[in-house]
Write a protein that holds these residues in place. Structure first.
Motif, mmCIF file in Angstrom:
data_model
loop_
_atom_site.group_PDB
_atom_site.id
_atom_site.type_symbol
_atom_site.label_atom_id
_atom_site.label_comp_id
_atom_site.label_asym_id
_atom_site.label_seq_id
_atom_site.Cartn_x
_atom_site.Cartn_y
_atom_site.Cartn_z
ATOM 1 N N ASN A 94 -23.168 9.869 -29.834
ATOM 2 C CA ASN A 94 -22.356 10.337 -28.710
ATOM 3 C C ASN A 94 -22.259 11.863 -28.658
ATOM 4 O O ASN A 94 -21.823 12.418 -27.658
ATOM 5 N N LEU A 95 -22.683 12.555 -29.727
ATOM 6 C CA LEU A 95 -22.646 14.010 -29.733
ATOM 7 C C LEU A 95 -23.822 14.574 -28.940
ATOM 8 O O LEU A 95 -24.892 13.977 -28.890
ATOM 9 N N SER A 96 -23.597 15.739 -28.344
ATOM 10 C CA SER A 96 -24.707 16.405 -27.662
ATOM 11 C C SER A 96 -25.639 17.022 -28.699
ATOM 12 O O SER A 96 -25.303 17.116 -29.880
ATOM 13 N N GLU A 97 -26.795 17.466 -28.229
ATOM 14 C CA GLU A 97 -27.769 18.050 -29.151
ATOM 15 C C GLU A 97 -27.221 19.321 -29.793
ATOM 16 O O GLU A 97 -27.404 19.556 -30.989
ATOM 17 N N LYS A 98 -26.538 20.127 -29.017
ATOM 18 C CA LYS A 98 -25.967 21.375 -29.548
ATOM 19 C C LYS A 98 -24.885 21.074 -30.585
ATOM 20 O O LYS A 98 -24.793 21.746 -31.610
ATOM 21 N N GLU A 99 -24.075 20.060 -30.332
ATOM 22 C CA GLU A 99 -23.035 19.681 -31.296
ATOM 23 C C GLU A 99 -23.645 19.151 -32.597
ATOM 24 O O GLU A 99 -23.095 19.380 -33.671
ATOM 25 N N CYS A 100 -24.778 18.459 -32.490
ATOM 26 C CA CYS A 100 -25.458 17.970 -33.708
ATOM 27 C C CYS A 100 -25.931 19.135 -34.560
ATOM 28 O O CYS A 100 -25.791 19.113 -35.790
ATOM 29 N N VAL A 101 -26.481 20.154 -33.921
ATOM 30 C CA VAL A 101 -26.947 21.331 -34.656
ATOM 31 C C VAL A 101 -25.757 22.040 -35.305
ATOM 32 O O VAL A 101 -25.826 22.455 -36.471
ATOM 33 N N GLU A 102 -24.656 22.152 -34.575
ATOM 34 C CA GLU A 102 -23.467 22.814 -35.130
ATOM 35 C C GLU A 102 -22.859 22.001 -36.267
ATOM 36 O O GLU A 102 -22.411 22.571 -37.269
ATOM 37 N N LYS A 103 -22.827 20.682 -36.125
ATOM 38 C CA LYS A 103 -22.281 19.838 -37.201
ATOM 39 C C LYS A 103 -23.156 19.908 -38.446
ATOM 40 O O LYS A 103 -22.643 19.919 -39.567
ATOM 41 N N SER A 104 -24.458 20.004 -38.249
ATOM 42 C CA SER A 104 -25.358 20.168 -39.387
ATOM 43 C C SER A 104 -25.077 21.487 -40.099
ATOM 44 O O SER A 104 -25.060 21.545 -41.331
ATOM 45 N N ALA A 105 -24.832 22.542 -39.332
ATOM 46 C CA ALA A 105 -24.509 23.840 -39.938
ATOM 47 C C ALA A 105 -23.210 23.770 -40.725
ATOM 48 O O ALA A 105 -23.089 24.359 -41.802
ATOM 49 N N ILE A 106 -22.241 23.021 -40.218
ATOM 50 C CA ILE A 106 -20.966 22.866 -40.932
ATOM 51 C C ILE A 106 -21.173 22.084 -42.233
ATOM 52 O O ILE A 106 -20.641 22.453 -43.278
ATOM 53 N N LEU A 107 -21.946 21.012 -42.155
ATOM 54 C CA LEU A 107 -22.216 20.226 -43.363
ATOM 55 C C LEU A 107 -22.956 21.037 -44.425
ATOM 56 O O LEU A 107 -22.725 20.878 -45.617
ATOM 57 N N MET A 108 -23.843 21.911 -43.983
ATOM 58 C CA MET A 108 -24.681 22.664 -44.915
ATOM 59 C C MET A 108 -24.061 23.987 -45.358
ATOM 60 O O MET A 108 -24.676 24.704 -46.139
ATOM 61 N N SER A 109 -22.848 24.306 -44.897
ATOM 62 C CA SER A 109 -22.296 25.641 -45.102
ATOM 63 C C SER A 109 -22.288 26.093 -46.560
ATOM 64 O O SER A 109 -22.587 27.229 -46.844
ATOM 65 N N ASN A 110 -21.953 25.268 -47.506
ATOM 66 C CA ASN A 110 -21.959 25.674 -48.913
ATOM 67 C C ASN A 110 -22.932 24.836 -49.733
ATOM 68 O O ASN A 110 -22.784 24.725 -50.948
ATOM 69 N N ASN A 111 -23.918 24.262 -49.074
ATOM 70 C CA ASN A 111 -24.815 23.343 -49.763
ATOM 71 C C ASN A 111 -26.285 23.724 -49.634
ATOM 72 O O ASN A 111 -27.159 22.913 -49.935
ATOM 73 N N ARG A 112 -26.558 24.950 -49.217
ATOM 74 C CA ARG A 112 -27.960 25.347 -49.052
ATOM 75 C C ARG A 112 -28.695 25.385 -50.390
ATOM 76 O O ARG A 112 -29.855 25.024 -50.459
ATOM 77 N N TRP A 113 -28.022 25.844 -51.431
ATOM 78 C CA TRP A 113 -28.680 25.897 -52.732
ATOM 79 C C TRP A 113 -29.001 24.484 -53.230
ATOM 80 O O TRP A 113 -30.056 24.256 -53.827
ATOM 81 N N ASN A 114 -28.101 23.528 -52.978
ATOM 82 C CA ASN A 114 -28.371 22.137 -53.361
ATOM 83 C C ASN A 114 -29.608 21.604 -52.628
ATOM 84 O O ASN A 114 -30.419 20.873 -53.201
#
Length: 181
Positions: A94-114
């Protein structure tokens, strides 16, 4: 069911990619410009541009190559933010494409090294696959079919393994985000 969703949302998947490109368009353009300058200044130029083949051309090629590497090293960490966009899209249709990209950025905010460590964990598998190809080449096994079959088997298993690991990584991050909220 998965194939239906994949084909049904084909346009949405391209929109997600387009959103990721738009968020990084400046770095992508700089990478392209530096790459073109580096390649054209170090390759064989036509006779009417031969004046670039002197020291100026070499220096421009070195500077452009360094600029290209800097852009790539700046672009990779930014792109890691958006790695999970497709998983978010299929998890929350139900999320738009832009919201999916933003939610992915939120999920990855402190997990890039992982995620980098996860990428690096596949390096051994790629090296093993490469060693198999080198051994077949050195032994002069001229059977193209054997090489093709081995390649497809190895790459098929590796692809499934990588996607499964990324899916598990996404599920772990999603559970952590739900726990924190």
């Amino acid at each position: 069911d998965f194939l239906y969703l994949a084909f049904h949302h084909f346009l949405s998947i391209w929109k997600i990619l387009w959103n990721i490109i738009l968020k990084n368009i400046v770095l992508i353009l700089f990478c392209i410009i530096f790459y073109v300058v580096a390649i054209t200044s170090t390759s064989h130029l036509p006779f009417f541009l031969s004046f670039l083949a002197n020291n100026f051309g070499r220096v421009a090629g070195i500077i452009a190559s360094i600029g290209y590497l800097i852009c790539i090293f700046m672009l990779i960490p930014k792109l890691l933010y958006y790695t999970l966009s497709y998983f978010v899209f299929f998890d929350f249709p139900n999320l738009s494409e832009k919201e999916c990209v933003e939610k992915s950025a939120i999920l990855m905010s402190n997990n890039r090294w992982n995620l980098c460590k996860l990428f690096l964990s596949f390096l051994g598998w790629f090296l093993l696959l490469g060693i198999i190809f080198v051994i077949i080449t050195i032994l002069h096994i001229d059977s193209f079919y054997l090489l093709t079959v081995l390649a497809y088997i190895g790459i098929s298993f590796l692809t499934v393994y990588i996607i499964t690991c990324f899916l598990q990584f996404y599920e772990t991050l999603k559970k952590q985000a739900d726990k924190n909220n």
